[in-house]
Design a protein around this motif. Structure first.
Motif, PDB file in Angstrom:
ATOM      1  N   VAL A 189       1.020  -1.120  -0.002  1.00 45.85           N
ATOM      2  CA  VAL A 189      -0.085  -0.011   0.058  1.00 45.85           C
ATOM      3  C   VAL A 189       0.909   1.269  -0.060  1.00 45.85           C
ATOM      4  O   VAL A 189       0.579   2.209  -0.722  1.00 45.85           O
ATOM      5  CB  VAL A 189      -0.872  -0.156   1.297  1.00 45.85           C
ATOM      6  N   LYS A 217      -5.923   5.800   2.309  1.00 42.73           N
ATOM      7  CA  LYS A 217      -6.029   5.385   3.834  1.00 42.73           C
ATOM      8  C   LYS A 217      -6.138   3.838   3.782  1.00 42.73           C
ATOM      9  O   LYS A 217      -7.015   3.229   3.117  1.00 42.73           O
ATOM     10  CB  LYS A 217      -7.149   6.024   4.497  1.00 42.73           C
ATOM     11  N   ALA A 218      -5.495   3.039   4.743  1.00 40.15           N
ATOM     12  CA  ALA A 218      -5.652   1.658   4.844  1.00 40.15           C
ATOM     13  C   ALA A 218      -5.208   1.109   6.019  1.00 40.15           C
ATOM     14  O   ALA A 218      -4.260   1.753   6.632  1.00 40.15           O
ATOM     15  CB  ALA A 218      -4.534   1.138   3.777  1.00 40.15           C
ATOM     16  N   GLU A 219      -5.974   0.181   6.746  1.00 41.50           N
ATOM     17  CA  GLU A 219      -5.646  -0.634   7.796  1.00 41.50           C
ATOM     18  C   GLU A 219      -5.848  -1.979   7.826  1.00 41.50           C
ATOM     19  O   GLU A 219      -6.496  -2.425   7.085  1.00 41.50           O
ATOM     20  CB  GLU A 219      -6.302   0.110   8.951  1.00 41.50           C
ATOM     21  N   LEU A 233      -7.520  -6.048   4.419  1.00 42.67           N
ATOM     22  CA  LEU A 233      -7.278  -4.610   4.426  1.00 42.67           C
ATOM     23  C   LEU A 233      -8.612  -3.702   4.080  1.00 42.67           C
ATOM     24  O   LEU A 233      -9.486  -4.477   3.383  1.00 42.67           O
ATOM     25  CB  LEU A 233      -6.059  -4.149   3.685  1.00 42.67           C
ATOM     26  N   VAL A 288      -9.477  -0.416   2.791  1.00 46.68           N
ATOM     27  CA  VAL A 288      -8.846   0.509   1.863  1.00 46.68           C
ATOM     28  C   VAL A 288      -9.630   1.607   1.471  1.00 46.68           C
ATOM     29  O   VAL A 288     -10.751   1.596   0.956  1.00 46.68           O
ATOM     30  CB  VAL A 288      -8.046   0.032   0.628  1.00 46.68           C
ATOM     31  N   ARG A 289      -9.456   2.741   1.946  1.00 45.47           N
ATOM     32  CA  ARG A 289     -10.057   4.190   1.397  1.00 45.47           C
ATOM     33  C   ARG A 289      -9.290   4.482   0.291  1.00 45.47           C
ATOM     34  O   ARG A 289      -8.682   5.299   0.265  1.00 45.47           O
ATOM     35  CB  ARG A 289     -10.335   5.107   2.488  1.00 45.47           C
ATOM     36  N   PRO A 322     -14.827   2.539   3.122  1.00 48.96           N
ATOM     37  CA  PRO A 322     -13.325   1.562   2.639  1.00 48.96           C
ATOM     38  C   PRO A 322     -14.039   0.509   1.975  1.00 48.96           C
ATOM     39  O   PRO A 322     -14.984   0.016   2.194  1.00 48.96           O
ATOM     40  CB  PRO A 322     -12.958   1.326   4.073  1.00 48.96           C
ATOM     41  N   LEU A 338      -5.841  -4.969  -4.803  1.00 48.73           N
ATOM     42  CA  LEU A 338      -5.622  -3.742  -4.020  1.00 48.73           C
ATOM     43  C   LEU A 338      -5.604  -2.549  -4.897  1.00 48.73           C
ATOM     44  O   LEU A 338      -6.172  -1.556  -4.872  1.00 48.73           O
ATOM     45  CB  LEU A 338      -4.088  -3.928  -3.597  1.00 48.73           C
TER      46      LEU A 338
END
Length: 206
Positions: free
Chosen positions: A54, A112-114, A129, A131-132, A175, A200
């Motif tokens: 990312v 943004k990612a988490e 993940l 992911v925004r 997300p 991704l």
């Protein structure tokens, strides 16, 4: 079909094909395991490695520091401008390509990612993940409303359209979940497969 609709359709198709190709190439595995004289690779968990990919899209260099054999390099952002010939019939100049590459890198820095979940089973792992990514399609459609193709300078006209969109594009509000499958090679390094890279990529530019 209007010329604008044809252009937009061509742009989406060309960009999607390019991004998928880059994802497949950018997410290749590690090296051949190295020799006895090579230093031990830096140990990272699968979720840490997933986030390195990312970050690579956001302009970070942690991926190549982790795995010097990764096929990822800085040409990703320059390659994004290579869809111009399929859209307007001619390539961007080197100056235009550089400007577009910088704009893509700057825009993707907003992503943004988490990590949501990680499961490890031997040398295979799945990392999910949230992911925004960027609302790129909306930004392009908005920029295209007052845009016309300049027949005398189609590449420059195309570059202006992309730059305008990238100047205003923002992350999506909701997300997208992306599940990446990673495999640990004989060198101890984790790398995602091509399908994971494609997933991704689709989440990054929506």
């Amino acid at each position: 079909m209007s010329s604008m609709k044809k252009l937009w359709t061509s742009l989406c198709a060309a960009l999607t094909a390019l991004l998928l190709a880059l994802a497949l190439g950018g997410c290749s595995g590690g090296g051949d395991g190295g020799s006895a004289e090579d230093p031990e690779p830096e140990q990272k968990s699968p979720q840490e490695v997933a986030m390195l990919y990312v970050d690579a899209f956001r302009g970070g260099d942690g991926l190549t520091s982790y795995n010097e054999n990764s096929s990822w390099d800085g040409s990703y952002f320059e390659s994004l401008g290579n869809s111009a010939p399929e859209v307007v019939g001619e390539p961007l100049t080197s100056e235009q390509a550089a400007e577009v590459a910088t704009a893509y890198e700057r825009a993707l820095g907003q992503v943004k990612a988490e990590v949501v979940d990680e499961k490890v089973d031997g040398d295979t792992a799945t990392v999910t993940l949230a992911v925004r990514g960027l609302a790129y399609g909306d930004a392009m459609e908005s920029a295209a409303k007052d845009w016309t193709l300049d027949d005398k300078d189609p590449a420059g006209s195309y570059a202006s359209l992309v730059l305008e969109a990238l100047d205003v594009v923002k992350p999506v509000k909701k997300p997208m979940r992306v599940t990446m499958t990673l495999t640990q090679g004989g060198d101890g390094l984790w790398a995602p497969d091509g399908d994971s890279g494609a997933a991704l990529t689709r989440a990054l530019l929506r």
